[in-house]
Motif scaffolding. Sequence first.
Motif, mmCIF file in Angstrom:
data_model
loop_
_atom_site.group_PDB
_atom_site.id
_atom_site.type_symbol
_atom_site.label_atom_id
_atom_site.label_comp_id
_atom_site.label_asym_id
_atom_site.label_seq_id
_atom_site.Cartn_x
_atom_site.Cartn_y
_atom_site.Cartn_z
ATOM 1 N N UNK A 1 0.849 -1.188 0.000
ATOM 2 C CA UNK A 1 0.000 0.000 0.000
ATOM 3 C C UNK A 1 0.885 1.239 0.000
ATOM 4 N N UNK A 2 0.417 2.316 -0.624
ATOM 5 C CA UNK A 2 1.175 3.562 -0.556
ATOM 6 C C UNK A 2 1.000 4.169 0.834
ATOM 7 N N UNK A 3 1.992 4.923 1.262
ATOM 8 C CA UNK A 3 1.896 5.558 2.574
ATOM 9 C C UNK A 3 0.824 6.638 2.586
ATOM 10 N N UNK A 4 0.590 7.274 1.445
ATOM 11 C CA UNK A 4 -0.499 8.248 1.372
ATOM 12 C C UNK A 4 -1.842 7.580 1.655
ATOM 13 N N UNK B 1 9.406 -2.414 3.942
ATOM 14 C CA UNK B 1 10.229 -1.695 2.982
ATOM 15 C C UNK B 1 9.512 -0.392 2.686
ATOM 16 N N UNK B 2 10.171 0.731 2.941
ATOM 17 C CA UNK B 2 9.571 2.036 2.701
ATOM 18 C C UNK B 2 10.186 2.665 1.459
ATOM 19 N N UNK C 1 5.962 -2.017 1.375
ATOM 20 C CA UNK C 1 5.717 -3.413 1.730
ATOM 21 C C UNK C 1 5.801 -3.516 3.245
ATOM 22 N N UNK C 2 4.736 -4.011 3.866
ATOM 23 C CA UNK C 2 4.657 -4.029 5.327
ATOM 24 C C UNK C 2 4.148 -5.388 5.784
ATOM 25 N N UNK D 1 1.933 8.768 8.688
ATOM 26 C CA UNK D 1 2.001 7.316 8.501
ATOM 27 C C UNK D 1 3.449 6.844 8.422
ATOM 28 N N UNK D 2 4.297 7.579 7.702
ATOM 29 C CA UNK D 2 5.704 7.180 7.590
ATOM 30 C C UNK D 2 6.378 7.185 8.959
ATOM 31 N N UNK D 3 6.148 8.229 9.742
ATOM 32 C CA UNK D 3 6.743 8.300 11.074
ATOM 33 C C UNK D 3 6.245 7.162 11.957
#
Length: 222
Positions: free
Chosen positions: A54-57, A86-87, A96-97, A70-72
């Motif tokens: 999924x995208x972080x957005x 994997x960011x 990938x989470x 979300x990234x933090x």
Amino acid sequence: MITEPQAIFPLWLEFSGLPSILAAKVRGGAAWPVFKKIVELDLEGNLIPDTVEITLDELGWRSGVAPGAARKAILSLRKLKLISCFLPETNEEEALIRIRIPLETPDGMAEILTKWPSLFPNDPRAFRYSAPWAEIETREQGETNPRVDPVLQEVVDLYFNTVGLKMNAFILDELKLIRERYPLDALRRQFRRAQQNEIHSLSWVVKELVRSRQKNAQENRQ
């Protein structure tokens, strides 16, 4: 009757003490809603715990957190060893989470069954991400220790030959994720393309893997 799409979440995680721990250890309040959404997406797409793409957005707005939070939150969850991930370099690309197994929580299966015996069945499969699920996962997907997994060892070698010699636990987790997510032939092809174009970036390799997989899926639907 129209079936309404619903999000599903393992109740034991709410009773495990994890929400309180994340609230205390991660500033901003985004860690728990982001973690919960990852679990919901995993349940939606995977019978056995696996990787969420999924995208972080999208992860951010679906979790109800501020842009960029979300990234933090993902970085904090990784530091707490609750996820592997994997960011990508940008929030518009797919991340990938994966929930780590066994998932370490303040209260585990035994403690929860003692406190709420009438609420939860005494069945390991009712405690997704607990240690028994790790055993199921290992049988289904194979051991992912580079010392005994020749496929992962080859992926590590491809990384060394293409990206560089830097290695740590986070990078190894990233390589495990892509090893489990994509066929070896696809990995070889994209690492080879990176070498030919003198691109020393794992992010580029993963972006091309995602793009190729999505293209193939679209062609198969036509």
